[in-house]
Structures are given as structure tokens and as C-alpha cells.
Design a protein around this motif. Sequence first.
Motif, short mmCIF file in Angstrom:
data_model
loop_
_atom_site.label_atom_id
_atom_site.label_comp_id
_atom_site.label_asym_id
_atom_site.label_seq_id
_atom_site.Cartn_x
_atom_site.Cartn_y
_atom_site.Cartn_z
N PHE A 190 12.59 -3.32 18.57
CA PHE A 190 11.64 -4.43 18.68
C PHE A 190 10.26 -3.88 19.01
CE2 PHE A 190 14.76 -8.04 20.09
CZ PHE A 190 15.59 -7.72 19.02
N ALA A 191 9.24 -4.58 18.54
CA ALA A 191 7.86 -4.21 18.86
C ALA A 191 7.06 -5.46 19.17
CB ALA A 191 7.22 -3.46 17.69
N ILE A 192 6.44 -5.46 20.34
CA ILE A 192 5.59 -6.59 20.74
C ILE A 192 4.14 -6.24 20.43
CG2 ILE A 192 5.34 -5.76 23.12
CD1 ILE A 192 5.45 -8.73 24.00
N SER A 193 3.39 -7.24 20.00
CA SER A 193 1.97 -7.05 19.71
C SER A 193 1.26 -8.38 19.93
CB SER A 193 1.77 -6.55 18.28
OG SER A 193 2.25 -7.52 17.34
N ARG A 194 -0.06 -8.33 19.86
CA ARG A 194 -0.82 -9.56 20.07
C ARG A 194 -2.10 -9.53 19.27
NH1 ARG A 194 -1.42 -10.15 26.16
NH2 ARG A 194 -2.82 -11.92 25.66
N ASP A 195 -2.60 -10.71 18.97
CA ASP A 195 -3.90 -10.87 18.32
C ASP A 195 -4.67 -11.85 19.19
OD1 ASP A 195 -6.09 -11.54 16.78
OD2 ASP A 195 -4.96 -11.60 14.92
N ASN A 196 -5.55 -11.33 20.02
CA ASN A 196 -6.27 -12.18 20.95
C ASN A 196 -7.25 -13.13 20.24
OD1 ASN A 196 -4.89 -11.25 23.18
ND2 ASN A 196 -6.46 -9.74 23.72
N ALA A 197 -7.69 -12.75 19.06
CA ALA A 197 -8.57 -13.63 18.30
C ALA A 197 -7.82 -14.90 17.86
CB ALA A 197 -9.14 -12.91 17.09
N LYS A 198 -6.50 -14.77 17.72
CA LYS A 198 -5.68 -15.91 17.30
C LYS A 198 -4.87 -16.50 18.45
CE LYS A 198 -5.18 -14.30 12.54
NZ LYS A 198 -4.22 -13.90 11.46
N ASN A 199 -5.05 -15.96 19.65
CA ASN A 199 -4.27 -16.42 20.80
C ASN A 199 -2.77 -16.40 20.51
OD1 ASN A 199 -6.61 -16.80 22.21
ND2 ASN A 199 -6.33 -18.99 22.56
N THR A 200 -2.32 -15.32 19.91
CA THR A 200 -0.93 -15.25 19.46
C THR A 200 -0.30 -13.92 19.86
OG1 THR A 200 -1.41 -16.72 17.59
CG2 THR A 200 0.58 -15.38 17.45
N VAL A 201 0.94 -13.99 20.29
CA VAL A 201 1.73 -12.80 20.57
C VAL A 201 2.90 -12.80 19.61
CG1 VAL A 201 3.03 -13.96 22.42
CG2 VAL A 201 2.91 -11.46 22.36
N TYR A 202 3.28 -11.60 19.18
CA TYR A 202 4.32 -11.43 18.18
C TYR A 202 5.47 -10.59 18.73
CZ TYR A 202 0.40 -12.73 15.18
OH TYR A 202 -0.68 -13.37 14.63
N LEU A 203 6.62 -10.75 18.13
CA LEU A 203 7.76 -9.89 18.41
C LEU A 203 8.39 -9.53 17.07
CD1 LEU A 203 9.39 -8.56 20.71
CD2 LEU A 203 11.03 -10.45 20.45
N GLN A 204 8.15 -8.29 16.65
CA GLN A 204 8.76 -7.79 15.42
C GLN A 204 10.13 -7.23 15.78
OE1 GLN A 204 7.50 -7.75 12.08
NE2 GLN A 204 9.65 -7.21 11.72
#
Length: 112
Positions: free
Chosen positions: A68-82
Motif C-alpha cells: 500500500f502507498a499513501i499520498s495526498r494532494d493538498n491542492a485538492k484536499n484529498t488523501v489517497y491509498l493505493q
Amino acid sequence: QVQLVESGGGLVQPGGSLRLSCAASGLTFRFLTASWYRRVQGKERDFVASISGDGIRLNYADSVKGRFAISRDNAKNTVYLQMTNLKPEDTARYYCNVVGNWGQGTQVTVSS
């Protein structure tokens, strides 16, 4: 009003991949650590991964490291979990958490 909305769950075969998203609103997202947890029905919610506000500090549960890999895009206020190389034991409802706020979760089912 803080709102966290998870999406991206579904049914996938063992070895497959999914990407979960959590869209946040009502808070200063870019300064805050965001986390993913999961819960198997009838059990406690377990920590999966977290990411600091600047995206530098990452933490993972041992059971998902390397898959699993967690990431985020602060410009979109979104966090992801691949999630890759999914296993049946990854089946759970996945929740996003930011400063004690929870979303409604998204179901991930890994089954052939």
C-alpha cells in the motif's frame, strides 16, 4: 463543518489493485496528518497508514508495507491509498481520519 468522503472501494480479485480517495472539507487540510484505518465487521478499527501534512512522513501497518502507498494532494484536499497485491485478508471497510474526524468509509472486498 468537517466532512470526509471516501470513495474507490469495490470488489477485486486477489493480486489486484484499488485506489481509495478521501476528500476533505471544512478544515485546513494541508497542515494536518491524514490517516487510513480499516475495520473488519465485528472487530476494532485498525490503523493502516498515515501521512503528515507536508507529505513527508509516512507510516504503515506492518501488514500492508510494500503493498500500500499513501499520498495526498493538498491542492485538492484529498488523501489517497493505493493498494496493490491485494489479499483476502485486506477485505474490510476503509475509513479516512483527520484530527479525529471520520468519513463514512468505503468497502473493499478481495475475493475470487
